[in-house]
Design a protein around this motif. Structure first.
Motif, PDB file in Angstrom:
ATOM      1  N   PHE A  18       3.204  -5.626  11.915  1.00  0.00           N
ATOM      2  CA  PHE A  18       3.709  -7.005  11.987  1.00  0.00           C
ATOM      3  C   PHE A  18       3.171  -7.701  13.222  1.00  0.00           C
ATOM      4  N   ALA A  46      -8.069   0.960   5.434  1.00  0.00           N
ATOM      5  CA  ALA A  46      -8.149   0.398   4.075  1.00  0.00           C
ATOM      6  C   ALA A  46      -8.921  -0.909   4.071  1.00  0.00           C
ATOM      7  N   THR A  67      11.662  -1.044  15.506  1.00  0.00           N
ATOM      8  CA  THR A  67      11.794  -1.593  16.860  1.00  0.00           C
ATOM      9  C   THR A  67      13.045  -1.040  17.551  1.00  0.00           C
ATOM     10  N   ILE A  80       0.856  -1.192   0.000  1.00  0.00           N
ATOM     11  CA  ILE A  80       0.000   0.000   0.000  1.00  0.00           C
ATOM     12  C   ILE A  80       0.892   1.242   0.000  1.00  0.00           C
ATOM     13  N   TYR A 102      -7.049  -0.890  10.006  1.00  0.00           N
ATOM     14  CA  TYR A 102      -8.018  -1.830   9.428  1.00  0.00           C
ATOM     15  C   TYR A 102      -9.215  -1.988  10.368  1.00  0.00           C
ATOM     16  N   ILE A 108       3.279   0.372   8.250  1.00  0.00           N
ATOM     17  CA  ILE A 108       4.050  -0.689   8.903  1.00  0.00           C
ATOM     18  C   ILE A 108       3.186  -1.455   9.889  1.00  0.00           C
ATOM     19  N   CYS A 153      15.470   1.606   8.134  1.00  0.00           N
ATOM     20  CA  CYS A 153      14.910   1.998   9.434  1.00  0.00           C
ATOM     21  C   CYS A 153      14.031   0.886  10.007  1.00  0.00           C
ATOM     22  N   ASP A 154      14.539   0.260  11.058  1.00  0.00           N
ATOM     23  CA  ASP A 154      13.773  -0.768  11.764  1.00  0.00           C
ATOM     24  C   ASP A 154      13.090  -0.074  12.943  1.00  0.00           C
ATOM     25  N   SER A 188       2.023  -8.923   3.186  1.00  0.00           N
ATOM     26  CA  SER A 188       1.549  -9.154   4.558  1.00  0.00           C
ATOM     27  C   SER A 188       0.292 -10.004   4.583  1.00  0.00           C
TER      28      SER A 188
HETATM   29  P1  NDP Z   1       3.365  -4.980   3.050  1.00  0.00           P
HETATM   30  O1  NDP Z   1       3.770  -6.355   3.435  1.00  0.00           O
HETATM   31  O2  NDP Z   1       3.601  -4.554   1.666  1.00  0.00           O
HETATM   32  O3  NDP Z   1       4.030  -3.918   4.042  1.00  0.00           O
HETATM   33  C1  NDP Z   1       4.267  -4.156   5.395  1.00  0.00           C
HETATM   34  C2  NDP Z   1       5.506  -3.389   5.733  1.00  0.00           C
HETATM   35  O4  NDP Z   1       5.764  -3.397   7.144  1.00  0.00           O
HETATM   36  C3  NDP Z   1       6.733  -3.963   5.057  1.00  0.00           C
HETATM   37  O5  NDP Z   1       7.301  -3.012   4.187  1.00  0.00           O
HETATM   38  C4  NDP Z   1       7.644  -4.251   6.228  1.00  0.00           C
HETATM   39  O6  NDP Z   1       8.980  -3.945   5.941  1.00  0.00           O
HETATM   40  C5  NDP Z   1       7.149  -3.296   7.283  1.00  0.00           C
HETATM   41  N1  NDP Z   1       7.686  -3.660   8.577  1.00  0.00           N
HETATM   42  C6  NDP Z   1       7.468  -4.790   9.293  1.00  0.00           C
HETATM   43  N2  NDP Z   1       8.223  -4.789  10.404  1.00  0.00           N
HETATM   44  C7  NDP Z   1       8.936  -3.634  10.392  1.00  0.00           C
HETATM   45  C8  NDP Z   1       9.885  -3.039  11.264  1.00  0.00           C
HETATM   46  N3  NDP Z   1      10.284  -3.651  12.394  1.00  0.00           N
HETATM   47  N4  NDP Z   1      10.401  -1.822  10.938  1.00  0.00           N
HETATM   48  C9  NDP Z   1      10.017  -1.186   9.815  1.00  0.00           C
HETATM   49  N5  NDP Z   1       9.130  -1.701   8.941  1.00  0.00           N
HETATM   50  C10 NDP Z   1       8.589  -2.908   9.230  1.00  0.00           C
HETATM   51  O7  NDP Z   1       1.815  -4.918   3.443  1.00  0.00           O
HETATM   52  P2  NDP Z   1       0.680  -3.799   3.370  1.00  0.00           P
HETATM   53  O8  NDP Z   1       0.989  -2.802   2.355  1.00  0.00           O
HETATM   54  O9  NDP Z   1      -0.572  -4.568   3.311  1.00  0.00           O
HETATM   55  O10 NDP Z   1       0.768  -3.154   4.828  1.00  0.00           O
HETATM   56  C11 NDP Z   1       0.963  -1.782   5.083  1.00  0.00           C
HETATM   57  C12 NDP Z   1       0.021  -1.319   6.191  1.00  0.00           C
HETATM   58  O11 NDP Z   1      -1.312  -1.387   5.709  1.00  0.00           O
HETATM   59  C13 NDP Z   1       0.060  -2.132   7.478  1.00  0.00           C
HETATM   60  O12 NDP Z   1      -0.052  -1.241   8.578  1.00  0.00           O
HETATM   61  C14 NDP Z   1      -1.219  -2.954   7.382  1.00  0.00           C
HETATM   62  O13 NDP Z   1      -1.698  -3.344   8.648  1.00  0.00           O
HETATM   63  C15 NDP Z   1      -2.125  -1.951   6.723  1.00  0.00           C
HETATM   64  N6  NDP Z   1      -3.359  -2.486   6.124  1.00  0.00           N
HETATM   65  C16 NDP Z   1      -3.290  -3.447   5.147  1.00  0.00           C
HETATM   66  C17 NDP Z   1      -4.446  -3.934   4.577  1.00  0.00           C
HETATM   67  C18 NDP Z   1      -4.404  -4.977   3.499  1.00  0.00           C
HETATM   68  O14 NDP Z   1      -5.441  -5.543   3.186  1.00  0.00           O
HETATM   69  N7  NDP Z   1      -3.271  -5.267   2.888  1.00  0.00           N
HETATM   70  C19 NDP Z   1      -5.773  -3.458   5.007  1.00  0.00           C
HETATM   71  C20 NDP Z   1      -5.720  -2.418   6.013  1.00  0.00           C
HETATM   72  C21 NDP Z   1      -4.549  -1.974   6.552  1.00  0.00           C
HETATM   73  P3  NDP Z   1      10.063  -5.113   5.790  1.00  0.00           P
HETATM   74  O15 NDP Z   1       9.454  -6.101   4.917  1.00  0.00           O
HETATM   75  O16 NDP Z   1      11.233  -4.398   5.252  1.00  0.00           O
HETATM   76  O17 NDP Z   1      10.248  -5.660   7.175  1.00  0.00           O
END
Ligand code: NDP
Ligand code: KAL
Length: 258
Positions: free
Chosen positions: A98, A192, A70, A21, A149, A96, A67-68, A199
């Motif tokens: 997880f 969304a 945590t 997203i 969500y 973000i 940038c992590d 994810s």
């Molecule tokens: P993606 O998997 O594309 O994105 C999730 C992101 O979270 C990844 O880029 C990941 O980075 C990042 N992330 C996880 N752990 C860490 C960390 N410790 N530090 C920094 N970044 C971190 O999924 P989406 O685009 O679906 O998710 C984006 C957001 O949208 C989330 O908040 C999700 O809850 C929300 N959302 C999604 C919906 C959907 O249907 N997909 C619906 C409603 C909300 P990396 O991989 O580098 O760890």
């Protein structure tokens, strides 16, 4: 007032691949003329983010930082580096979340302490940590947007601990809006509808969730990355200058259906 974001710089956190997203948001901001800064957590996604940004016209101007969320030191260093490299930032998209896979199925009652803390740390507290780090860079005011969500407002099967973390994130948006309003910084959330991202892969029964949306949501179609991207653009532009502490559902209207 014009909708152009020319001359403005935005930080987009959470692009993992082209389905993210965050990538939809990046594209909308880019199309409006914004300069983009990308942060990624896992080194394995650096190339993916750089390759994607290179597909944007003029994308070579983009900047990239690891940038992590945590790691407080990593957050501080990242925004210090951004300040040194570009100075002023006009907005930030926090995309973000997880939770451990084993917490995203079965009975919520079995959520472990560790699993609860991990989900809240990465998916909720990170917004406060990042907002605090970016505030000094947002000296001209601006906007912060996060993604939430419906599972934070109602019980959605399998969303479990992530729903509780989203409820905490949603409340954080309101408290942060109050904290940062005096600095001219607005904080809002987009709720969304389901979008098939990395994810979303392998958790829950995504197909039946989408089918339900297609049958019962007022618009009878699933949410797209572009729809979320354009609402983020609105929330990060001056057109939403009176809006803060708000949650906008970009979900084909599904949230109004009982
Ligand atoms: P993606 O998997 O594309 O994105 C999730 C992101 O979270 C990844 O880029 C990941 O980075 C990042 N992330 C996880 N752990 C860490 C960390 N410790 N530090 C920094 N970044 C971190 O999924 P989406 O685009 O679906 O998710 C984006 C957001 O949208 C989330 O908040 C999700 O809850 C929300 N959302 C999604 C919906 C959907 O249907 N997909 C619906 C409603 C909300 P990396 O991989 O580098 O760890
Ligand atoms: C009810 C829905 C069905 C899915 C149930 C739970 C979804 C939770 C979202 C959460 C962000 C998913 C994870 O944390 C997955 C993680 O355990 C494993 N995946 C990864 O580690 C990948 C490689 C990386 C990139 O992912 C992350 N997050 O870092 C909810 C659906 C209908 C809507 C969704 C998907 C909402 C949402 O919040 O994402």
């Amino acid at each position: 007032m014009n909708m152009s974001l020319q001359g403005r710089t935005y930080v987009v956190m959470g692009v993992a691949n082209k389905r993210s997203i965050a990538w939809g948001i990046a594209q909308s901001l880019h199309n409006a003329g914004a300069r983009l800064i990308f942060t990624y957590a896992a080194e394995r996604f650096e190339k993916s983010v750089r390759d994607l940004a290179a597909t944007l016209e003029g994308g070579e101007e983009s900047l990239f930082y690891q940038c992590d969320v945590t790691d407080d030191e990593n957050i501080m260093e990242t925004f210090q580096q951004i300040q040194n490299d570009v100075g002023v930032i006009h907005g930030l998209a926090h995309c973000i979340a997880f939770a451990n896979k084993e917490e995203l199925k079965g009975d919520f009652l079995n959520t472990s302490r560790d699993g609860f803390l991990t989900a809240h740390n990465i998916s909720s507290y990170s917004l406060t940590a990042v907002s605090r780090a970016v505030q000094p860079l947002m000296s001209e005011g601006g906007g912060i947007v996060t993604l939430t969500y419906l599972g934070g407002e109602r019980v959605v099967p399998n969303y479990n601990v992530m729903g509780v973390a989203k409820a905490s994130l949603d409340a954080s948006v309101k408290y942060l809006a109050e904290s940062l309003g005096k600095h001219g910084i607005r904080v809002n959330a987009i709720s969304a509808g389901p979008i098939r991202t990395l994810s979303a892969k392998g958790v829950g029964d995504f197909n039946s969730i989408l089918k339900d949306i297609e049958e019962r949501a007022p618009l009878r179609r699933p949410t797209t990355q572009e729809e979320v991207g354009d609402t983020a653009y609105f929330l990060l532009s001056d057109f939403s200058r009176g809006v803060t502490g708000e949650m906008i559902h970009v979900d084909s209207g599904f949230h109004i259906i009982g």
